[in-house]
Design a protein around this motif. Structure first.
Motif, PDB file in Angstrom:
ATOM      1  N   VAL A  21      -8.916  -1.347   1.409  1.00 38.82           N
ATOM      2  CA  VAL A  21      -7.790  -0.488   1.010  1.00 38.82           C
ATOM      3  C   VAL A  21      -7.377  -0.839  -0.419  1.00 38.82           C
ATOM      4  CG1 VAL A  21      -5.393   0.154   1.495  1.00 38.82           C
ATOM      5  CG2 VAL A  21      -7.011  -0.141   3.398  1.00 38.82           C
ATOM      6  N   ILE A  69      -3.275  10.150   1.797  1.00 37.99           N
ATOM      7  CA  ILE A  69      -3.234   8.709   1.522  1.00 37.99           C
ATOM      8  C   ILE A  69      -1.828   8.170   1.763  1.00 37.99           C
ATOM      9  CG2 ILE A  69      -3.400   6.975  -0.321  1.00 37.99           C
ATOM     10  CD1 ILE A  69      -5.828   8.621  -1.385  1.00 37.99           C
ATOM     11  N   ALA A 129      -0.895   5.338   4.477  1.00 37.29           N
ATOM     12  CA  ALA A 129      -0.212   4.098   4.106  1.00 37.29           C
ATOM     13  C   ALA A 129       1.011   3.844   4.990  1.00 37.29           C
ATOM     14  CB  ALA A 129       0.183   4.128   2.633  1.00 37.29           C
ATOM     15  N   LEU A 163      -0.017   1.961   8.266  1.00 36.22           N
ATOM     16  CA  LEU A 163      -0.707   0.676   8.164  1.00 36.22           C
ATOM     17  C   LEU A 163       0.147  -0.450   8.744  1.00 36.22           C
ATOM     18  CD1 LEU A 163      -2.212   0.837   4.561  1.00 36.22           C
ATOM     19  CD2 LEU A 163      -3.425   1.078   6.744  1.00 36.22           C
ATOM     20  N   LEU A 216      -4.739  -4.171   8.974  1.00 37.77           N
ATOM     21  CA  LEU A 216      -5.288  -4.602   7.684  1.00 37.77           C
ATOM     22  C   LEU A 216      -6.098  -5.895   7.800  1.00 37.77           C
ATOM     23  CD1 LEU A 216      -2.173  -3.795   5.509  1.00 37.77           C
ATOM     24  CD2 LEU A 216      -4.444  -2.757   5.212  1.00 37.77           C
ATOM     25  N   ARG A 268     -10.256  -5.045   6.150  1.00 35.16           N
ATOM     26  CA  ARG A 268      -9.694  -3.746   5.767  1.00 35.16           C
ATOM     27  C   ARG A 268      -8.758  -3.857   4.572  1.00 35.16           C
ATOM     28  NH1 ARG A 268      -8.486  -1.982  11.912  1.00 35.16           N
ATOM     29  NH2 ARG A 268     -10.453  -0.944  12.366  1.00 35.16           N
ATOM     30  N   TRP A 269      -7.962  -4.950   4.508  1.00 34.34           N
ATOM     31  CA  TRP A 269      -7.027  -5.082   3.385  1.00 34.34           C
ATOM     32  C   TRP A 269      -7.788  -5.059   2.057  1.00 34.34           C
ATOM     33  CZ3 TRP A 269      -7.521  -8.769  -0.264  1.00 34.34           C
ATOM     34  CH2 TRP A 269      -8.215  -9.936   0.066  1.00 34.34           C
ATOM     35  N   PHE A 284     -11.730   4.815   6.869  1.00 37.32           N
ATOM     36  CA  PHE A 284     -10.504   4.247   7.436  1.00 37.32           C
ATOM     37  C   PHE A 284      -9.985   5.035   8.637  1.00 37.32           C
ATOM     38  CE2 PHE A 284      -9.448   2.888   2.823  1.00 37.32           C
ATOM     39  CZ  PHE A 284     -10.219   1.749   2.945  1.00 37.32           C
ATOM     40  N   TYR A 290       0.811  -1.210   0.000  1.00 35.93           N
ATOM     41  CA  TYR A 290       0.000   0.000   0.000  1.00 35.93           C
ATOM     42  C   TYR A 290       0.848   1.266   0.000  1.00 35.93           C
ATOM     43  CZ  TYR A 290      -3.488  -3.505   0.744  1.00 35.93           C
ATOM     44  OH  TYR A 290      -4.273  -4.616   0.597  1.00 35.93           O
ATOM     45  N   TRP A 305     -13.649   6.625   1.316  1.00 38.32           N
ATOM     46  CA  TRP A 305     -12.903   5.527   1.920  1.00 38.32           C
ATOM     47  C   TRP A 305     -11.955   6.006   3.014  1.00 38.32           C
ATOM     48  CZ3 TRP A 305     -14.799   1.067   2.046  1.00 38.32           C
ATOM     49  CH2 TRP A 305     -15.604   0.613   1.001  1.00 38.32           C
ATOM     50  N   MET A 306     -11.276   7.106   2.786  1.00 38.07           N
ATOM     51  CA  MET A 306     -10.364   7.601   3.824  1.00 38.07           C
ATOM     52  C   MET A 306     -11.134   8.016   5.071  1.00 38.07           C
ATOM     53  SD  MET A 306      -7.204   7.243   3.050  1.00 38.07           S
ATOM     54  CE  MET A 306      -6.370   8.450   4.080  1.00 38.07           C
TER      55      MET A 306
END
Length: 167
Positions: free
Chosen positions: A130, A95, A99, A102, A107, A126-127, A63, A8, A59-60
């Protein structure tokens, strides 16, 4: 499934590299040309770039818990191209920062969310989500690349193995 976060980090660099290339080519177009309906799913170069940013924000937000302005599927976040570009570049930085923190354990856990499109609650690893975020960017940047090429603006090499290591 265990996924190495290094993947990622590389995809975040790829996202930044490709976003820069796409916007450099879009900068060569007039605002009218960028916003012209070219028959794409989100009509124009401008609206497709808005959609990529919309999805990244969605998405962010899921997350990280950060609140982002999201106007809805297919609704441009920014009419002004320079504001769109600045917001998109800022998202690329966010992003990349995301990353960096992470972990394999993070994940591997599930994320629960409710889709704004259909209101259905879901849970997925989560993986997977992402991975989906990065795949979604690539999919729609491919559409933008086609629209730009049709308008006479080639963005050049887009293949991950040929990304400069300096990015």
């Amino acid at each position: 499934m265990l996924v190495d976060p290094v993947l990622y980090r590389r995809m975040a660099k790829y996202n930044s590299w490709m976003t820069e290339k796409v916007y450099a080519a879009a900068d060569l177009m007039s605002d009218e040309d960028r916003k012209a309906d070219r028959g794409a799913f989100f009509r124009s170069v401008h609206s497709t770039l808005n959609h990529i940013l919309f999805a990244d924000r969605a998405w962010m937000g899921r997350f990280t818990g950060r609140k982002y302005e999201i106007k809805g599927m297919g609704v441009d976040l920014f009419e002004n191209f320079d504001e769109l570009k600045a917001a998109h570049f800022d998202m690329c930085l966010q992003i990349s920062d995301f990353a960096e923190w992470l972990t394999i354990d993070w994940l591997a856990e599930d994320l629960e969310w409710t889709s704004g499109q259909d209101g259905i609650p879901r849970s997925r690893p989560r993986w997977m989500l992402v991975t989906h975020m990065f795949n979604h960017q690539t999919h729609h940047r491919g559409q933008v690349s086609t629209l730009l090429t049709q308008a006479g603006h080639d963005i050049g090499v887009t293949d991950l193995p040929f990304m400069p290591d300096l990015v």
